[in-house]
Design an enzyme around this catalytic site. Structure first.
Site, PDB file in Angstrom:
ATOM      1  N   LYS A  26       0.834  -1.206   0.000  1.00  0.00           N
ATOM      2  CA  LYS A  26       0.000   0.000   0.000  1.00  0.00           C
ATOM      3  C   LYS A  26       0.866   1.251   0.000  1.00  0.00           C
ATOM      4  O   LYS A  26       0.647   2.188  -0.782  1.00  0.00           O
ATOM      5  CB  LYS A  26      -0.920  -0.035   1.221  1.00  0.00           C
ATOM      6  CG  LYS A  26      -2.064   0.954   1.183  1.00  0.00           C
ATOM      7  CD  LYS A  26      -3.020   0.735   2.352  1.00  0.00           C
ATOM      8  CE  LYS A  26      -3.727  -0.600   2.254  1.00  0.00           C
ATOM      9  NZ  LYS A  26      -4.713  -0.813   3.337  1.00  0.00           N
ATOM     10  N   ARG A  96      -3.778   2.960   8.443  1.00  0.00           N
ATOM     11  CA  ARG A  96      -4.038   1.659   7.814  1.00  0.00           C
ATOM     12  C   ARG A  96      -2.780   0.803   7.805  1.00  0.00           C
ATOM     13  O   ARG A  96      -1.673   1.314   7.655  1.00  0.00           O
ATOM     14  CB  ARG A  96      -4.502   1.838   6.362  1.00  0.00           C
ATOM     15  CG  ARG A  96      -5.771   2.641   6.168  1.00  0.00           C
ATOM     16  CD  ARG A  96      -6.019   2.835   4.670  1.00  0.00           C
ATOM     17  NE  ARG A  96      -7.077   3.769   4.392  1.00  0.00           N
ATOM     18  CZ  ARG A  96      -8.338   3.452   4.116  1.00  0.00           C
ATOM     19  NH1 ARG A  96      -8.692   2.177   4.108  1.00  0.00           N
ATOM     20  NH2 ARG A  96      -9.234   4.377   3.848  1.00  0.00           N
ATOM     21  N   GLY A 105      -8.419  -7.288   4.590  1.00  0.00           N
ATOM     22  CA  GLY A 105      -9.240  -7.480   5.782  1.00  0.00           C
ATOM     23  C   GLY A 105      -8.547  -8.184   6.923  1.00  0.00           C
ATOM     24  O   GLY A 105      -9.154  -8.396   7.968  1.00  0.00           O
ATOM     25  N   MET A 107      -5.744  -7.228   8.622  1.00  0.00           N
ATOM     26  CA  MET A 107      -5.195  -6.364   9.667  1.00  0.00           C
ATOM     27  C   MET A 107      -6.095  -5.140   9.823  1.00  0.00           C
ATOM     28  O   MET A 107      -7.137  -5.033   9.192  1.00  0.00           O
ATOM     29  CB  MET A 107      -3.753  -6.016   9.336  1.00  0.00           C
ATOM     30  CG  MET A 107      -2.837  -7.230   9.429  1.00  0.00           C
ATOM     31  SD  MET A 107      -1.133  -6.884   9.006  1.00  0.00           S
ATOM     32  CE  MET A 107      -1.260  -6.493   7.273  1.00  0.00           C
ATOM     33  N   ARG A 352      -3.787  -1.423  -6.099  1.00  0.00           N
ATOM     34  CA  ARG A 352      -3.016  -2.656  -5.919  1.00  0.00           C
ATOM     35  C   ARG A 352      -3.420  -3.611  -7.034  1.00  0.00           C
ATOM     36  O   ARG A 352      -4.479  -3.454  -7.647  1.00  0.00           O
ATOM     37  CB  ARG A 352      -3.291  -3.285  -4.557  1.00  0.00           C
ATOM     38  CG  ARG A 352      -4.741  -3.670  -4.327  1.00  0.00           C
ATOM     39  CD  ARG A 352      -4.973  -4.102  -2.889  1.00  0.00           C
ATOM     40  NE  ARG A 352      -6.396  -4.334  -2.628  1.00  0.00           N
ATOM     41  CZ  ARG A 352      -6.913  -4.470  -1.418  1.00  0.00           C
ATOM     42  NH1 ARG A 352      -6.139  -4.401  -0.362  1.00  0.00           N
ATOM     43  NH2 ARG A 352      -8.196  -4.697  -1.248  1.00  0.00           N
ATOM     44  N   HIS A 468     -16.158  -8.063   1.843  1.00  0.00           N
ATOM     45  CA  HIS A 468     -15.130  -8.938   2.430  1.00  0.00           C
ATOM     46  C   HIS A 468     -15.294 -10.376   1.949  1.00  0.00           C
ATOM     47  O   HIS A 468     -14.343 -11.027   1.528  1.00  0.00           O
ATOM     48  CB  HIS A 468     -15.215  -8.865   3.962  1.00  0.00           C
ATOM     49  CG  HIS A 468     -14.272  -9.789   4.655  1.00  0.00           C
ATOM     50  ND1 HIS A 468     -14.630 -11.081   5.024  1.00  0.00           N
ATOM     51  CD2 HIS A 468     -12.981  -9.644   5.035  1.00  0.00           C
ATOM     52  CE1 HIS A 468     -13.601 -11.656   5.600  1.00  0.00           C
ATOM     53  NE2 HIS A 468     -12.584 -10.814   5.632  1.00  0.00           N
ATOM     54  N   SER A 776      14.524 -43.201  -9.910  1.00  0.00           N
ATOM     55  CA  SER A 776      13.308 -42.471  -9.568  1.00  0.00           C
ATOM     56  C   SER A 776      13.325 -42.271  -8.057  1.00  0.00           C
ATOM     57  O   SER A 776      13.398 -43.232  -7.296  1.00  0.00           O
ATOM     58  CB  SER A 776      12.058 -43.258  -9.985  1.00  0.00           C
ATOM     59  OG  SER A 776      10.896 -42.541  -9.619  1.00  0.00           O
ATOM     60  N   CYS A 843       9.043 -39.148  -7.931  1.00  0.00           N
ATOM     61  CA  CYS A 843       7.669 -39.644  -8.013  1.00  0.00           C
ATOM     62  C   CYS A 843       6.933 -39.572  -6.684  1.00  0.00           C
ATOM     63  O   CYS A 843       5.834 -40.103  -6.543  1.00  0.00           O
ATOM     64  CB  CYS A 843       7.635 -41.074  -8.554  1.00  0.00           C
ATOM     65  SG  CYS A 843       8.473 -42.266  -7.507  1.00  0.00           S
ATOM     66  N   TYR A 863      12.550 -35.364 -15.057  1.00  0.00           N
ATOM     67  CA  TYR A 863      11.090 -35.241 -14.978  1.00  0.00           C
ATOM     68  C   TYR A 863      10.632 -35.236 -13.529  1.00  0.00           C
ATOM     69  O   TYR A 863      11.366 -35.634 -12.620  1.00  0.00           O
ATOM     70  CB  TYR A 863      10.402 -36.389 -15.748  1.00  0.00           C
ATOM     71  CG  TYR A 863      10.522 -37.753 -15.109  1.00  0.00           C
ATOM     72  CD1 TYR A 863       9.622 -38.171 -14.122  1.00  0.00           C
ATOM     73  CD2 TYR A 863      11.533 -38.636 -15.492  1.00  0.00           C
ATOM     74  CE1 TYR A 863       9.727 -39.424 -13.532  1.00  0.00           C
ATOM     75  CE2 TYR A 863      11.642 -39.886 -14.912  1.00  0.00           C
ATOM     76  CZ  TYR A 863      10.749 -40.271 -13.925  1.00  0.00           C
ATOM     77  OH  TYR A 863      10.851 -41.501 -13.333  1.00  0.00           O
TER      78      TYR A 863
END
Length: 885
Positions: A26, A96, A105, A107, A352, A468, A776, A843, A863
């Site tokens: 912000k 803020r 919402g 904080m 934002r 919200h 693997s 895997c 992979y």
């Protein structure tokens, strides 16, 4: 001296958009908008470093920080011509929070700070609008009492509702100056009774208390929960933005609103937003009043009859259009903008990157590339891989019978069915008991974050598309219908009434977050459909990534699903899953109970056709893609019955008594089966088991190849600890393969390799690689054996380890790169030095985790393999890894 405070104004701006770590998102954007010379009310940002200092300093604001705040405050006084705490021309501030990432919402915020019994009179006199002054004062007392003093906000809200009811008012705006004056006195009285002291009148005392409260809100329960859910660090801290107030509540020539430069639900390139006349910003997001549309494209069922901002304030609207276009072009992304209009003059309070659904995120990313604002690599980095998961879930069956109940706003897409609960704590409790719930509320507040996360979806009676509930649900990927005004909800009595029907806690409802429709009972769903934007986006990902993506699949159906999601092979086919079908389990148990090799072979001969048939189906589904098949891994006792009735059935089938079955079970019992007689150890002690499986694999491959379908089988021997185990089992397997080729008078290409899931195998991988054509990494077991943790039991204490920063993440969810990762990297390195043709993959469950995939890319794996529905996530993660590295 450290710089703790950064000013922003048209006259002087210290920061810019690149300082989000220091100024928060912000604060950095406020500074950037001032650099762009946009109409931003002047102010200053107290940095995130000051927040961390506050916690180090025993929750005290240091004198150095206070000095810099006072200097910055004086600059704002000079710019505005107003004085903080002055009776005749008071300067008021909003206070803020602002972390480096958007946490809507989570904080705290305080508006109208600086008001007291004297400044309210001064404001009334200066503006000639006493109602506005007293309305601002009552709002300040309400917010300050809640955020700073910890008073439950409902206590004061009930006082206001009582006054409105006594006067016969429906809306807050109907209260006049005298009503508000009376309400302020009631508020102060209640505060005295509840808090034990008078409302603070000194503006500087108010300011220090508010800054401390915002710093304190960084560690409130809902903010910590939000960070845990999103994987954000608790160590960042929040900045505090102290900005001179502008007022949308001075009358009918003032307004406040929220707008998006594109539709956040669909991603369409249309200017979209909502506003309220004579209101302050919190009114829009709190859902207290239903907001109006800023333009025709923003109209929906609940605001269709309201006048648009374009109609009511055309000059301010046209200026807003110019600013939104400038901001989107500057940030090269869809923006979420908060604005206030005071006496027809427009001010921008915040911009934002807008929260959006995954469907709209894909559309926006693809459109921004086509518009030339970003390139494809930037587009790929814009989407969090995990968010793709929300694309792949069911929607309501359009042909199913539905009993329509109500129409609300389509706040966050997706279908949800479940049992009604009216309380967030109940939502969490019921979900923990494996119940699917819908959280039904008048409107949600930040305290509901846990319940929203637990629920299948969220349904509210109040609030608009930027409330919200809507914003948070979209960010979570949760279905949400908001502003469903025909619902009568009694949260106290746990009853929902609509269309003359009454629903109690535990009753089932369904809603469609894409249409806003609510239905009675449970409505069937169908699978998600992939959009053209998704296909385009994933094509870009495939062009960039170097890691292949396979799937873990044990049957043709899962294999086909994975191929449709872009899988390039099977990285793990667990053969034991095939043994549990009713017609097969008896043959498996016969094998286990065999007392000679001949008896065991007889049972295995029954299993061979089943296994061959299974592999044929998978080979056909994969159509030329590699299929890695793991030979039997779990200990034999897992196949034995547990219930008394099953034991009797088995005894009858085998022609033995129950005692014999129980004795065999006892003989097979192991104290630590995870490290017991399993994996290749079964193959060594009962070689005929693995020989049967290898024969079934090769025969299936030859049969499918005879139909003109290319087949690429990979035979994987699990759980080796020593290279000699692999040497023995490879030789025995090759003997079976050679015999099968001779009998069939045909040959195919195949590979023989191993699964590395024990630390010793990884450490000695150079020796193992002499006999292996592939590695693997079974990182589920490798994590267990490296940490000495059981993944089935460690869930009881792992959350505590994470909360105490012993483990940053659950090592079974995200790969431990220092320990387990070290073993993987070492094994790949020395394995490929021994055998340059060795190919390596992973895997375990980590194959679908984005940060683990980034690691796999960096250490040179070929992979990753994951469950079918995570294949798109892995594809995008692999592309992002290639771009980042």
């Amino acid at each position: 001296m450290s710089k703790w405070v950064y000013s922003f104004s048209a006259e002087k701006t210290d920061g810019n958009r690149n300082q989000k770590d220091l100024l928060g998102g912000k604060g950095a954007n406020l500074a950037e908008m001032c650099n762009l010379k946009l109409p931003v009310p002047p102010g200053f940002t107290v940095t995130t470093e000051a927040c961390l200092d506050y916690y180090k300093n025993n929750k005290q604001i240091s004198d150095q920080i206070k000095t810099q705040v006072k200097e910055a405050l004086s600059e704002v006084e000079s710019i505005t011509g107003k004085k903080f705490g002055d009776k005749s021309n008071p300067l008021l501030f909003s206070v803020r929070s602002g972390a480096k990432v958007s946490m809507p919402g989570m904080m705290d915020t305080v508006l109208n700070l600086g008001m007291n019994d004297e400044t309210v009179a001064g404001m009334a006199e200066k503006t000639g609008n006493a109602r506005f002054a007293w309305d601002s004062y009552r709002r300040f007392i309400q917010m300050f009492s809640n955020v700073v003093l910890g008073l439950n906000t409902s206590i004061l809200e009930h006082q206001m509702e009582d006054l409105k009811e006594a006067r016969g008012y429906k809306e807050d705006v109907e209260m006049d100056e005298e009503d508000l004056q009376e309400l302020v006195e009631v508020y102060k009285q209640v505060l005295n009774e509840e808090y034990g002291q008078s409302f603070p009148q000194n503006p500087m005392d108010q300011l220090w208390a508010a800054v401390g409260a915002v710093f304190g809100s960084w560690n409130n329960a809902r903010a910590m929960k939000y960070r845990e859910m999103n994987g954000f660090s608790h160590d960042w801290g929040t900045a505090v933005n102290i900005q001179s107030m502008v007022f949308g509540n001075t009358g009918e020539t003032s307004a406040t609103g929220v707008c998006f430069t594109r539709d956040p639900s669909s991603g369409e390139k249309v200017f979209f937003g909502e506003y309220l006349l004579n209101a302050q910003g919190e009114d829009v997001v709190a859902g207290i009043r239903t907001p109006g549309p800023i333009n025709e494209t923003s109209k929906n069922e609940s605001n269709r009859t309201f006048p648009t901002l374009h109609e009511v304030m055309p000059k301010a609207y046209d200026e807003l259009v110019d600013i939104y276009q400038k901001l989107e072009k500057h940030y090269k992304d869809m923006q979420d903008i908060e604005f206030t209009i005071e006496e027809q003059k427009l001010y921008i309070l915040q911009t934002r990157n807008g929260k959006r659904t995954i469907r709209s995120a894909l559309k926006i990313a693809v459109d921004l590339v086509e518009e030339g604002l970003i390139d494809t690599n930037e587009a790929l980095l814009r989407i969090a891989p995990e968010d793709l998961d929300n694309l792949l879930h069911p929607r309501l069956d359009p042909d199913a019978k539905k009993i329509f109940l109500a129409q609300g706003l389509p706040a966050s897409p997706g279908a949800a069915s479940g049992q009604i609960v009216f309380d967030s704590d109940e939502a969490v409790a019921w979900t923990s008991a494996d119940k699917k719930v819908i959280l039904v509320r008048q409107e949600t507040s930040p305290e509901d974050i846990g319940g929203m996360h637990a629920a299948q979806g969220v349904l509210t009676a109040r609030g608009g598309m930027t409330s919200h509930a809507a914003v948070v649900a979209r960010g979570m990927g949760k279905p949400c219908v908001a502003g469903c005004s025909s619902l009568e909800i009694s949260e106290k009595n746990k009853i929902l009434r609509v269309k003359g029907k009454e629903f109690k806690e535990g009753d089932f409802i369904t809603f469609d977050g894409s249409s806003g429709e609510v239905f009675e009972g449970v409505v069937p769903t169908i699978e998600a459909e992939i959009s053209d934007d998704f296909a385009t986006f994933m094509k870009w990902a495939d062009e960039v990534r170097t890691l292949k993506v396979r799937t873990n699949a044990d049957n043709p159906e899962d294999a086909q699903t994975a191929v449709e999601f872009g899988a390039e092979g099977i990285g793990l086919c667990r053969t034991e899953h095939m043994f549990f079908a009713p017609e097969r389990i008896l043959a498996v148990r016969e094998m286990i109970f065999s007392e000679s090799k001949e008896e065991r072979q007889k049972a295995l001969d029954k299993l061979l056709p089943y296994q061959r048939e299974d592999f044929e189906g998978i080979f056909k589904a994969m159509a030329g893609k590699p299929v890695n098949i793991r030979l039997l891994d779990p200990p034999l006792h897992e196949f034995l019955p547990h219930k008394d009735s099953e034991i009797e059935d088995l005894a009858n089938a085998l022609g033995v008594d129950v005692k014999s079955v129980e004795q065999r079970k006892e003989n097979l019992h192991e104290f630590n089966p995870m490290l017991g007689h399993r994996g290749c150890r079964l193959g060594i002690t009962y070689p005929e088991i693995y020989k049967m499986q290898v024969q079934a694999i090769i025969e299936a491959a030859l049969n499918v190849a005879a139909d003109g379908i290319e087949v690429l089988p990979e035979i994987m021997i699990p759980l080796i600890a020593d290279s000699k185990e692999l040497e023995i089992l490879k030789a025995e397997s090759e003997e079976v393969i050679k015999d099968t080729f001779a009998k069939k008078n045909k040959e195919i290409k195949y590979k023989l390799g191993t699964m590395l899931e024990l630390p010793r195998a990884c450490i000695t991988a150079d020796e193992v690689a002499k006999s292996a054509e592939f590695f693997s990494f079974g990182t589920n077991d490798l994590t267990q054996t490296t940490f000495g943790l059981s993944r089935d039991d460690s869930g009881k204490f792992l959350p505590l380890y994470q909360s105490r920063n012993i483990f940053e993440k659950d090592p079974f969810v995200s790969l431990d790169q220092k320990g387990v990762g070290f073993l993987v990297e070492h094994a790949v390195k020395v394995g490929k030095q021994t055998n340059p043709n060795l190919h390596c993959g992973i895997c375990g469950e980590h194959g679908g985790d984005p940060s683990s995939i980034d690691f796999c890319h960096r250490v040179g794996l070929d992979y990753v393999s994951c469950s079918p529905f995570r294949v798109p996530i892995a594809r995008l993660s692999a592309a992002q890894a290639a771009i980042r590295n």
